[in-house]
Scaffold this motif. Sequence first.
Motif, PDB file in Angstrom:
ATOM      1  N   GLY A 120      17.038  28.186   0.739  1.00  0.00           N
ATOM      2  CA  GLY A 120      15.943  28.843   1.441  1.00  0.00           C
ATOM      3  C   GLY A 120      14.626  28.852   0.690  1.00  0.00           C
ATOM      4  N   TRP A 123      12.287  25.853   1.572  1.00  0.00           N
ATOM      5  CA  TRP A 123      11.780  25.709   2.935  1.00  0.00           C
ATOM      6  C   TRP A 123      10.311  26.111   3.029  1.00  0.00           C
ATOM      7  CZ3 TRP A 123      14.495  24.916   7.791  1.00  0.00           C
ATOM      8  CH2 TRP A 123      15.806  24.479   7.618  1.00  0.00           C
ATOM      9  N   GLY A 124       9.598  25.399   3.887  1.00  0.00           N
ATOM     10  CA  GLY A 124       8.197  25.718   4.127  1.00  0.00           C
ATOM     11  C   GLY A 124       7.284  25.300   2.998  1.00  0.00           C
ATOM     12  N   THR A 142      22.041  24.788   3.992  1.00  0.00           N
ATOM     13  CA  THR A 142      21.086  25.716   3.401  1.00  0.00           C
ATOM     14  C   THR A 142      21.772  27.059   3.204  1.00  0.00           C
ATOM     15  OG1 THR A 142      18.818  26.541   3.578  1.00  0.00           O
ATOM     16  CG2 THR A 142      20.109  26.465   5.632  1.00  0.00           C
ATOM     17  N   GLY A 145      18.626  32.404   3.323  1.00  0.00           N
ATOM     18  CA  GLY A 145      17.209  32.596   3.051  1.00  0.00           C
ATOM     19  C   GLY A 145      16.303  31.636   3.805  1.00  0.00           C
ATOM     20  N   ALA A 146      16.858  30.598   4.397  1.00  0.00           N
ATOM     21  CA  ALA A 146      16.051  29.646   5.170  1.00  0.00           C
ATOM     22  C   ALA A 146      15.622  30.304   6.475  1.00  0.00           C
ATOM     23  CB  ALA A 146      16.853  28.388   5.450  1.00  0.00           C
ATOM     24  N   PRO A 147      14.352  30.158   6.865  1.00  0.00           N
ATOM     25  CA  PRO A 147      13.854  30.815   8.081  1.00  0.00           C
ATOM     26  C   PRO A 147      14.640  30.396   9.323  1.00  0.00           C
ATOM     27  CG  PRO A 147      12.060  29.830   6.816  1.00  0.00           C
ATOM     28  CD  PRO A 147      13.334  29.367   6.192  1.00  0.00           C
ATOM     29  N   GLU A 148      15.135  31.384  10.051  1.00  0.00           N
ATOM     30  CA  GLU A 148      15.987  31.106  11.206  1.00  0.00           C
ATOM     31  C   GLU A 148      15.268  30.283  12.267  1.00  0.00           C
ATOM     32  OE1 GLU A 148      18.920  33.415  14.348  1.00  0.00           O
ATOM     33  OE2 GLU A 148      18.002  34.532  12.718  1.00  0.00           O
ATOM     34  N   ASP A 149      13.988  30.572  12.533  1.00  0.00           N
ATOM     35  CA  ASP A 149      13.270  29.813  13.555  1.00  0.00           C
ATOM     36  C   ASP A 149      13.137  28.342  13.168  1.00  0.00           C
ATOM     37  OD1 ASP A 149      11.466  30.551  11.477  1.00  0.00           O
ATOM     38  OD2 ASP A 149       9.748  30.330  12.830  1.00  0.00           O
ATOM     39  N   GLN A 150      12.948  28.068  11.884  1.00  0.00           N
ATOM     40  CA  GLN A 150      12.850  26.679  11.432  1.00  0.00           C
ATOM     41  C   GLN A 150      14.212  25.989  11.447  1.00  0.00           C
ATOM     42  OE1 GLN A 150      10.465  26.017   7.917  1.00  0.00           O
ATOM     43  NE2 GLN A 150       9.163  27.772   8.430  1.00  0.00           N
ATOM     44  N   ARG A 151      15.265  26.735  11.142  1.00  0.00           N
ATOM     45  CA  ARG A 151      16.623  26.165  11.246  1.00  0.00           C
ATOM     46  C   ARG A 151      16.908  25.771  12.687  1.00  0.00           C
ATOM     47  NH1 ARG A 151      18.890  31.067   8.197  1.00  0.00           N
ATOM     48  NH2 ARG A 151      19.924  31.446  10.178  1.00  0.00           N
ATOM     49  N   GLU A 152      16.523  26.639  13.628  1.00  0.00           N
ATOM     50  CA  GLU A 152      16.738  26.344  15.048  1.00  0.00           C
ATOM     51  C   GLU A 152      15.908  25.149  15.493  1.00  0.00           C
ATOM     52  OE1 GLU A 152      15.946  30.008  17.099  1.00  0.00           O
ATOM     53  OE2 GLU A 152      17.751  30.979  16.281  1.00  0.00           O
TER      54      GLU A 152
END
Length: 170
Positions: A120, A123-124, A142, A145-152
């Motif tokens: 996480g 990410w970003g 991942t 800690g990885a942003p859920e919206d970006q994972r989706e």
Amino acid sequence: MIRDGETIVLDSGTTALELARLLRGRPVTVMPLSLHAVRELADDPDVRLLLPGGEPRPGELSLVGPLALASLRALRFDVAVLSPCAFGLDAGLTAFDLGDAEVKQAALDVSARAIVLADGAKWGRAALAHVCPAARADVLITDPGAPEDQREALADLGVLVHVAVPLESR
């Protein structure tokens, strides 16, 4: 996600080193792109170890340069396991070092599928050298800690996103 008997090109970095430890005792063929991972697997009788050429970068001991590239381009692998320095939906996979990015690109080029390990904290973010677009990964592993919206969003692009739960949380 790695089957017995497969051939693997294993990236450098601490996350990839952890995977090397998990591959111990498995009947797989591995070409590590780091001397740290080579040390981890060198005495394992179950792992067939292939050593690339190259120049070790200080600290990380990742192998870069023309000899590393030639070693990769002479072979074909079932899977490339990459651990980028930074990862983002827009920036894709990136690396801090140009030589490291070139070796990662070559590993992708000679592999049937790509597994990306990006915790996480990566990410970003973007590092200096572009490796490939984010959607080039077949699987991305991942942590929470990885942003859920970006994972989706990445999953919507066709990448299988797997969130691993740290051992201490189990």
